[in-house]
Design an enzyme around this catalytic site. Structure first.
Site, PDB file in Angstrom:
ATOM      1  N   HIS A   1      42.623 -62.624  16.331  1.00 50.20           N
ATOM      2  CA  HIS A   1      42.948 -61.896  17.559  1.00 50.20           C
ATOM      3  C   HIS A   1      42.649 -62.720  18.803  1.00 50.20           C
ATOM      4  O   HIS A   1      41.887 -63.685  18.771  1.00 50.20           O
ATOM      5  CB  HIS A   1      42.227 -60.551  17.642  1.00 50.20           C
ATOM      6  CG  HIS A   1      40.726 -60.589  17.651  1.00 50.20           C
ATOM      7  ND1 HIS A   1      39.964 -60.536  16.505  1.00 50.20           N
ATOM      8  CD2 HIS A   1      39.843 -60.695  18.679  1.00 50.20           C
ATOM      9  CE1 HIS A   1      38.684 -60.582  16.832  1.00 50.20           C
ATOM     10  NE2 HIS A   1      38.580 -60.684  18.134  1.00 50.20           N
TER      11      HIS A   1
ATOM     12  N   HIS B   1      38.117 -64.219  24.656  1.00 54.20           N
ATOM     13  CA  HIS B   1      37.859 -65.133  23.533  1.00 54.20           C
ATOM     14  C   HIS B   1      39.036 -65.126  22.573  1.00 54.20           C
ATOM     15  O   HIS B   1      39.911 -64.271  22.649  1.00 54.20           O
ATOM     16  CB  HIS B   1      36.560 -64.773  22.798  1.00 54.20           C
ATOM     17  CG  HIS B   1      36.528 -63.452  22.110  1.00 54.20           C
ATOM     18  ND1 HIS B   1      36.055 -62.302  22.716  1.00 54.20           N
ATOM     19  CD2 HIS B   1      36.917 -63.088  20.864  1.00 54.20           C
ATOM     20  CE1 HIS B   1      36.146 -61.297  21.862  1.00 54.20           C
ATOM     21  NE2 HIS B   1      36.673 -61.731  20.740  1.00 54.20           N
TER      22      HIS B   1
ATOM     23  N   GLU C   1      35.372 -67.053  18.567  1.00 58.01           N
ATOM     24  CA  GLU C   1      34.785 -66.164  17.544  1.00 58.01           C
ATOM     25  C   GLU C   1      35.316 -66.578  16.198  1.00 58.01           C
ATOM     26  O   GLU C   1      36.517 -66.904  16.063  1.00 58.01           O
ATOM     27  CB  GLU C   1      35.173 -64.706  17.832  1.00 58.01           C
ATOM     28  CG  GLU C   1      34.663 -63.706  16.798  1.00 58.01           C
ATOM     29  CD  GLU C   1      35.075 -62.276  17.103  1.00 58.01           C
ATOM     30  OE1 GLU C   1      35.897 -62.049  17.999  1.00 58.01           O
ATOM     31  OE2 GLU C   1      34.571 -61.362  16.425  1.00 58.01           O
TER      32      GLU C   1
END
Ligand SMILES: CC[C@H](C(=O)O)C(=O)SCCNC(=O)CCNC(=O)[C@H](O)C(C)(C)COP(=O)(O)OP(=O)(O)OC[C@H]1O[C@@H](n2cnc3c(N)ncnc32)[C@H](O)[C@@H]1OP(=O)(O)O
Ligand SMILES: [Co+2]
Length: 134
Positions: A7, A79, A130
């Site tokens: 994502h 992020h 991440e």
């Protein structure tokens, strides 16, 4: 090491308004808002054919995205999340290579019920990364 792009996260000051923009203006399929107390955010996921957008709003005191929103009051890309086959092996290699893993260094369970880690933006082209266990 890197697998799929899981994502792209956008931090927003008002997740209900941002969700309505994606749902009504962009015609996107949006999830319910889910408070994530362990992460200090509320999340909404927007499902796309090839990845997801994660909307983030601060939740509770000391949210890790609070200062980001002070710097970016309209919101902004926060992020990117890559999937990795083995998050512990990835972490250990990154640390051995001198990268900074944020927090305790131990993965926490993320929004998808999988272990996640965060890498310092200063070590990755000014971008908060991440990692999520595939
Ligand atoms: C439910 C889980 C969900 C999931 O997908 O499963 C999530 O994604 S949870 C998402 C929210 N959690 C986190 O972001 C955890 C990791 N983040 C942090 O620990 C902080 O955000 C941190 C340490 C990266 C930055 O915190 P803060 O902004 O308060 O620190 P500083 O003001 O000291 O900033 C240091 C330095 O980094 C730059 N910075 C900060 N955030 C970002 C960013 N998102 N992208 C790029 N750069 C960033 C900031 O501008 C400072 O730079 P400087 O040049 O020193 O001014
Ligand atoms: Co995320």
């Amino acid at each position: 090491m890197l697998g799929r792009l899981n994502h792209v996260a956008i931090a927003v000051p008002d997740i209900a308004a941002a969700t309505a923009t994606y749902r009504d203006t962009l015609g996107a399929e949006v999830s319910q808002a889910v408070p994530q107390p362990d992460h200090g955010v509320t999340t909404v996921f927007i499902n796309l054919p090839n990845t997801k957008i994660e909307l983030l709003e601060p939740y509770g005191e000391n949210s890790p995205i609070a200062r980001f929103l002070e710097r970016n009051p309209d919101g902004g890309i926060h992020h990117i999340c890559y999937e990795v086959d083995d998050i512990i092996a990835a972490r250990d290699k990154l640390i051995a290579d001198g990268a900074r893993v944020l927090g305790s260094g131990e993965p926490k369970i993320g929004a998808h019920g999988k272990p996640v880690l965060f890498l310092h933006p200063k070590d990755f082209c000014g971008t908060l990364v991440e990692l999520e266990q595939a």
